[in-house]
Scaffold this active site. Structure first.
Site, PDB file in Angstrom:
ATOM      1  N   ASN A  13     -72.867  35.724  33.922  1.00  0.00           N
ATOM      2  CA  ASN A  13     -71.449  35.414  34.136  1.00  0.00           C
ATOM      3  C   ASN A  13     -70.723  36.562  33.423  1.00  0.00           C
ATOM      4  OD1 ASN A  13     -69.553  32.309  33.460  1.00  0.00           O
ATOM      5  ND2 ASN A  13     -69.422  33.725  35.153  1.00  0.00           N
ATOM      6  N   CYS A  73     -63.710  28.508  29.545  1.00  0.00           N
ATOM      7  CA  CYS A  73     -64.887  29.164  30.111  1.00  0.00           C
ATOM      8  C   CYS A  73     -65.956  29.258  29.023  1.00  0.00           C
ATOM      9  CB  CYS A  73     -64.493  30.552  30.596  1.00  0.00           C
ATOM     10  SG  CYS A  73     -65.863  31.495  31.231  1.00  0.00           S
ATOM     11  N   GLY A  74     -67.051  28.556  29.209  1.00  0.00           N
ATOM     12  CA  GLY A  74     -68.095  28.488  28.177  1.00  0.00           C
ATOM     13  C   GLY A  74     -68.823  29.805  27.979  1.00  0.00           C
ATOM     14  N   ASN A  75     -69.227  30.440  29.082  1.00  0.00           N
ATOM     15  CA  ASN A  75     -69.895  31.742  28.944  1.00  0.00           C
ATOM     16  C   ASN A  75     -68.916  32.798  28.455  1.00  0.00           C
ATOM     17  OD1 ASN A  75     -72.503  30.968  29.728  1.00  0.00           O
ATOM     18  ND2 ASN A  75     -71.958  31.098  31.898  1.00  0.00           N
ATOM     19  N   ASN A 170     -64.794  22.750  39.797  1.00  0.00           N
ATOM     20  CA  ASN A 170     -66.033  23.514  39.910  1.00  0.00           C
ATOM     21  C   ASN A 170     -67.107  22.542  40.399  1.00  0.00           C
ATOM     22  OD1 ASN A 170     -65.152  26.125  38.444  1.00  0.00           O
ATOM     23  ND2 ASN A 170     -64.515  24.501  37.062  1.00  0.00           N
ATOM     24  N   CYS A 198     -72.540  29.200  34.801  1.00  0.00           N
ATOM     25  CA  CYS A 198     -71.239  28.685  34.395  1.00  0.00           C
ATOM     26  C   CYS A 198     -71.449  27.793  33.171  1.00  0.00           C
ATOM     27  CB  CYS A 198     -70.622  27.882  35.544  1.00  0.00           C
ATOM     28  SG  CYS A 198     -69.082  27.083  35.097  1.00  0.00           S
TER      29      CYS A 198
HETATM   30  N1  LIG Z   1     -67.483  30.444  34.155  1.00  0.00           N
HETATM   31  C1  LIG Z   1     -66.842  29.525  33.266  1.00  0.00           C
HETATM   32  C2  LIG Z   1     -66.049  28.463  33.904  1.00  0.00           C
HETATM   33  C3  LIG Z   1     -64.711  28.933  34.249  1.00  0.00           C
HETATM   34  C4  LIG Z   1     -63.891  27.799  34.737  1.00  0.00           C
HETATM   35  C5  LIG Z   1     -63.102  28.167  35.926  1.00  0.00           C
HETATM   36  N2  LIG Z   1     -63.883  28.495  37.082  1.00  0.00           N
HETATM   37  C6  LIG Z   1     -62.063  27.105  36.173  1.00  0.00           C
HETATM   38  O1  LIG Z   1     -62.365  25.927  36.279  1.00  0.00           O
HETATM   39  O2  LIG Z   1     -60.892  27.484  36.237  1.00  0.00           O
HETATM   40  C7  LIG Z   1     -67.810  28.965  32.269  1.00  0.00           C
HETATM   41  O3  LIG Z   1     -68.766  29.635  31.908  1.00  0.00           O
HETATM   42  O4  LIG Z   1     -67.613  27.864  31.769  1.00  0.00           O
END
Ligand SMILES: N[C@H](CCC[C@H](N)C(=O)O)C(=O)O
Length: 259
Positions: A13, A73-75, A170, A198
């Protein structure tokens, strides 16, 4: 103007990272979308500004690849912790603020251990679970993860009549490999595509699997871009505290944006 940027990735990511402690970055949806574009720009799943925040080591401001300001965003959180560490803002452990509140994290070699927001409830349906782990996540189970039509089914649910009008969601597809071990693929809103991993999604899948399978955790999760681990404490029905997302985050390259 010229702006220095750094490219980081956490289990595939990937993020454009900018040290914005001087608040000079000219935030606009169009500009961020063009930087994240994989043909016309640097190419990434999102862009993160690291800013100053009183009482914290830094603030994380996260934008999705479409240029819209995203939820947590966790990553990206793990990557910005690595960036802050590379900048010398802390040594082993840090406390920072993001859109969903305060986060703690520790760095140990390649591994970043990020404390996620508490989960206050899980909606359970026959076909799926839905929860907010900082971002909204739909979690559904499949027999063979390789067969999942992530983009077609994911976008249908993301734009569908239930979640579409609420800002979308998501969508995660989970295959149970064995006890405490999952394989996950995710359609991400804001990227509007499958990403390699994600973090908030992986977290949601681990908690969903805890409820459905009765596991104790920690749960190991395979993604296209690598392996993450999720630890948690249960705190009542559908509630979880002390949730940690654990895995690698690395700097890939650096350069200059001409904007
Ligand atoms: N890639 C991200 C999530 C982003 C969230 C985004 N897609 C939203 O819900 O706006 C993660 O690692 O958590």
């Amino acid at each position: 103007m010229s702006i220095a940027f750094y490219k980081y990735q956490g289990t595939g990511n990937d993020f454009v990272m900018v040290d914005d402690r001087n608040l000079q970055f000219p935030v606009s949806k169009e500009l961020i979308a063009s930087i994240c574009h994989r043909r016309f720009g640097v190419g990434s799943d999102g862009l993160i500004l690291l800013q100053n925040a009183e009482g914290y080591d830094f603030r994380m401001v996260y934008f999705n690849a479409d240029g819209g300001e995203g939820s947590m965003c966790g990553n990206g959180g793990r990557c910005v912790v690595r960036f802050a560490n590379d900048l010398g803002l802390f040594k082993d452990s840090t406390k920072f603020i993001a859109v969903d509140g305060e986060h703690e994290a520790t760095v140990s070699g390649d591994t970043i251990r990020l404390k996620m927001s508490n989960v206050k409830g899980v909606e359970q349906y026959e076909a799926y679970d839905f929860m907010n782990t900082g971002s909204p996540h739909y979690v559904t189970y499949v027999d063979d993860i390789h067969e999942a039509d992530v983009v077609a089914v994911g976008s249908e649910i993301r734009y569908g009549s239930v979640y579409g009008p609420k800002g979308g969601t998501n969508v995660n597809f989970v295959e149970v490999i064995e006890d405490n071990h999952l394989s996950v693929r995710t359609y991400e809103r804001g990227v509007e595509d499958e990403t390699f991993s994600c973090g908030t999604g992986v977290t949601a899948c681990a908690l969903s699997a805890h409820i459905r399978e009765g596991w104790e955790g920690p749960v190991q999760v395979e993604t296209i871009g690598g392996t993450l681990s999720v630890e948690y404490q249960t705190a009542g029905e559908g509630q979880f505290n002390d949730i940690y997302l654990i895995g690698p985050a690395v700097r890939v390259f650096e350069g200059t944006l001409n904007v």
